[in-house]
Enzyme design. Structure first.
Site, PDB file in Angstrom:
ATOM      1  N   GLU A  64      -7.356  -2.557  -2.710  1.00  0.00           N
ATOM      2  CA  GLU A  64      -6.816  -1.510  -1.722  1.00  0.00           C
ATOM      3  C   GLU A  64      -5.784  -0.522  -2.190  1.00  0.00           C
ATOM      4  O   GLU A  64      -5.865   0.847  -2.139  1.00  0.00           O
ATOM      5  CB  GLU A  64      -5.903  -2.292  -0.731  1.00  0.00           C
TER       6      GLU A  64
ATOM      7  N   ARG B 285       3.801  -0.752  25.263  1.00  0.00           N
ATOM      8  CA  ARG B 285       3.039  -0.347  24.128  1.00  0.00           C
ATOM      9  C   ARG B 285       2.960   1.235  24.354  1.00  0.00           C
ATOM     10  O   ARG B 285       3.418   1.718  23.473  1.00  0.00           O
ATOM     11  CB  ARG B 285       1.566  -0.942  24.134  1.00  0.00           C
TER      12      ARG B 285
ATOM     13  N   HIS C 100      -8.193  -1.129   6.230  1.00  0.00           N
ATOM     14  CA  HIS C 100      -8.532  -2.510   6.646  1.00  0.00           C
ATOM     15  C   HIS C 100      -9.012  -3.418   5.622  1.00  0.00           C
ATOM     16  O   HIS C 100      -9.906  -2.887   4.970  1.00  0.00           O
ATOM     17  CB  HIS C 100      -9.486  -2.334   7.901  1.00  0.00           C
TER      18      HIS C 100
ATOM     19  N   MET D  97       1.110  -3.214  12.055  1.00  0.00           N
ATOM     20  CA  MET D  97       0.381  -4.396  12.991  1.00  0.00           C
ATOM     21  C   MET D  97       0.826  -3.878  14.407  1.00  0.00           C
ATOM     22  O   MET D  97       0.844  -4.711  15.103  1.00  0.00           O
ATOM     23  CB  MET D  97       1.099  -5.477  12.509  1.00  0.00           C
TER      24      MET D  97
ATOM     25  N   ASN E 289       0.739  -1.202   0.007  1.00  0.00           N
ATOM     26  CA  ASN E 289      -0.023   0.056  -0.104  1.00  0.00           C
ATOM     27  C   ASN E 289       0.924   1.228   0.091  1.00  0.00           C
ATOM     28  O   ASN E 289       0.426   2.292  -0.572  1.00  0.00           O
ATOM     29  CB  ASN E 289      -0.811   0.008   1.003  1.00  0.00           C
TER      30      ASN E 289
ATOM     31  N   ILE F 208      -1.500  -2.099  17.754  1.00  0.00           N
ATOM     32  CA  ILE F 208      -2.485  -1.348  18.319  1.00  0.00           C
ATOM     33  C   ILE F 208      -2.151  -0.098  18.898  1.00  0.00           C
ATOM     34  O   ILE F 208      -1.282  -0.287  19.716  1.00  0.00           O
ATOM     35  CB  ILE F 208      -3.449  -2.120  19.110  1.00  0.00           C
ATOM     36  N   LEU F 209      -2.621   1.103  18.508  1.00  0.00           N
ATOM     37  CA  LEU F 209      -2.123   2.181  19.293  1.00  0.00           C
ATOM     38  C   LEU F 209      -2.831   2.624  20.372  1.00  0.00           C
ATOM     39  O   LEU F 209      -4.221   2.431  20.466  1.00  0.00           O
ATOM     40  CB  LEU F 209      -2.144   3.279  18.054  1.00  0.00           C
TER      41      LEU F 209
ATOM     42  N   ASP G 119     -10.560  -0.486  14.552  1.00  0.00           N
ATOM     43  CA  ASP G 119     -11.236  -0.653  13.297  1.00  0.00           C
ATOM     44  C   ASP G 119     -12.590  -0.155  13.304  1.00  0.00           C
ATOM     45  O   ASP G 119     -13.608  -0.596  12.823  1.00  0.00           O
ATOM     46  CB  ASP G 119     -11.186  -2.021  12.992  1.00  0.00           C
TER      47      ASP G 119
ATOM     48  N   THR H 214      -5.491  -5.586  -4.387  1.00  0.00           N
ATOM     49  CA  THR H 214      -5.497  -4.955  -5.889  1.00  0.00           C
ATOM     50  C   THR H 214      -6.508  -3.548  -5.777  1.00  0.00           C
ATOM     51  O   THR H 214      -6.097  -2.664  -5.916  1.00  0.00           O
ATOM     52  CB  THR H 214      -5.713  -5.948  -6.858  1.00  0.00           C
TER      53      THR H 214
HETATM   54  C1  GRF Z   1      -3.325  -4.760   3.732  1.00  0.00           C
HETATM   55  O1  GRF Z   1      -4.136  -5.833   3.376  1.00  0.00           O
HETATM   56  C2  GRF Z   1      -3.952  -3.764   4.857  1.00  0.00           C
HETATM   57  O2  GRF Z   1      -5.373  -3.663   4.513  1.00  0.00           O
HETATM   58  C3  GRF Z   1      -3.725  -4.377   6.298  1.00  0.00           C
HETATM   59  O3  GRF Z   1      -2.491  -4.799   6.053  1.00  0.00           O
HETATM   60  C4  GRF Z   1      -2.207  -5.299   4.939  1.00  0.00           C
HETATM   61  C5  GRF Z   1      -0.974  -4.531   4.589  1.00  0.00           C
HETATM   62  O4  GRF Z   1      -0.195  -4.996   3.340  1.00  0.00           O
HETATM   63  N1  GRF Z   1      -4.014  -3.508   7.042  1.00  0.00           N
HETATM   64  P1  GRF Z   1       0.801  -4.041   2.587  1.00  0.00           P
HETATM   65  O5  GRF Z   1       1.951  -4.203   3.745  1.00  0.00           O
HETATM   66  O6  GRF Z   1       0.341  -2.830   2.553  1.00  0.00           O
HETATM   67  O7  GRF Z   1       1.262  -4.836   1.491  1.00  0.00           O
END
Ligand code: GRF
Length: 235
Positions: free
Chosen positions: A197, A88, A132, A113, A37, A115-116, A168, A195
């Site tokens: 996203e 954390r 998400h 990855m 992303n 949680i904040l 979320d 794809t």
């Molecule tokens: C994606 O599916 C996003 O929606 C989720 O984690 C994944 C991250 O993929 N939060 P990338 O690291 O952007 O390839």
């Protein structure tokens, strides 16, 4: 409907009390792994489709492949290894400090990855955005593709939302949907959603930066958010 042209980036409304220097919004992108992303956002800025300045990439994991992507685009790409912090809260405080030095207008979570904690989320209130891999509020949390298949969902997809203290669950800014095929397994479904996203995140950020402007106190989103149309994409 109000004419939105007068408060787009580069054209701050002259009557707004916070009007100030207008520049391209600065983005910090937070990752933990692959970074596809992030790659889509970098490509969109390079193509000129997203008028934003990705200033910093920060990874919670030293081995995140996405760090190399940031560096390929000559963007400062840092690691803040979560394992080096006792709690954390300690990690979030350090992350907050690094971010405050970079002064981003928006903090963009892209496969981050972690949680904040509440103080972090409150500090970046309405400037913290996440993607998400499900159609929220359905399937918050992990293993979304497996859960969509197990539940017999016919429609699945991805959501871009503001981050709130509840995981979320923040305001939804954009949705991308697809039909689940009878022969989809979690991997195939994940790949099709990914794809989508890659189209959705740049589209939402484009709508955000074009529907906002930068005042002395940073990007002004709050008062304009209700005016922004929900971004919707379909496979
Ligand atoms: C994606 O599916 C996003 O929606 C989720 O984690 C994944 C991250 O993929 N939060 P990338 O690291 O952007 O390839």
């Amino acid at each position: 409907m109000a004419d939105r042209r007068d408060h787009r980036v580069g054209q701050a409304r002259s009557d707004h009390p916070l009007k100030g220097t207008v520049t391209r919004p600065r983005l910090a992108v937070l990752i933990s792994g692959r970074g596809s992303n992030l790659g889509a956002l970098l490509a969109a800025t390079r193509r000129g489709d997203l008028n934003a300045d990705i200033r910093t990439v920060i990874s919670s994991h030293a081995d995140a492949a996405g760090l190399a992507l940031g560096r390929d685009f000559a963007i400062e790409s840092l690691t803040l290894d979560y394992r080096e912090f006792k709690s954390r809260e300690a990690f979030d405080a350090a992350l907050n400090q690094v971010l405050q030095e970079k002064t981003p207008d928006l903090v963009v979570l892209a496969g981050f990855m972690r949680i904040l904690s509440a103080p972090f989320v409150q500090h970046w209130h309405r400037r913290l955005i996440n993607i998400h891999p499900s159609l929220l509020p359905r399937h918050a949390g992990l293993k979304t593709h497996q859960r969509a298949i197990d539940a017999g969902d016919r429609v699945h997809g991805a959501t871009v939302h503001l981050v709130s203290e509840r995981v979320d669950a923040g305001s939804i800014l954009g949705l991308a949907s697809l039909m689940v095929h009878p022969d989809d397994d979690p991997e195939r479904l994940a790949s099709r959603v990914l794809t989508l996203e890659h189209r959705l995140y740049p589209a939402v950020l484009k709508a955000l930066v074009e529907g906002a402007f930068i005042g002395r106190e940073g990007l002004i989103l709050e008062r304009l958010l209700p005016e922004l149309p929900l971004v919707r994409l379909h496979e």
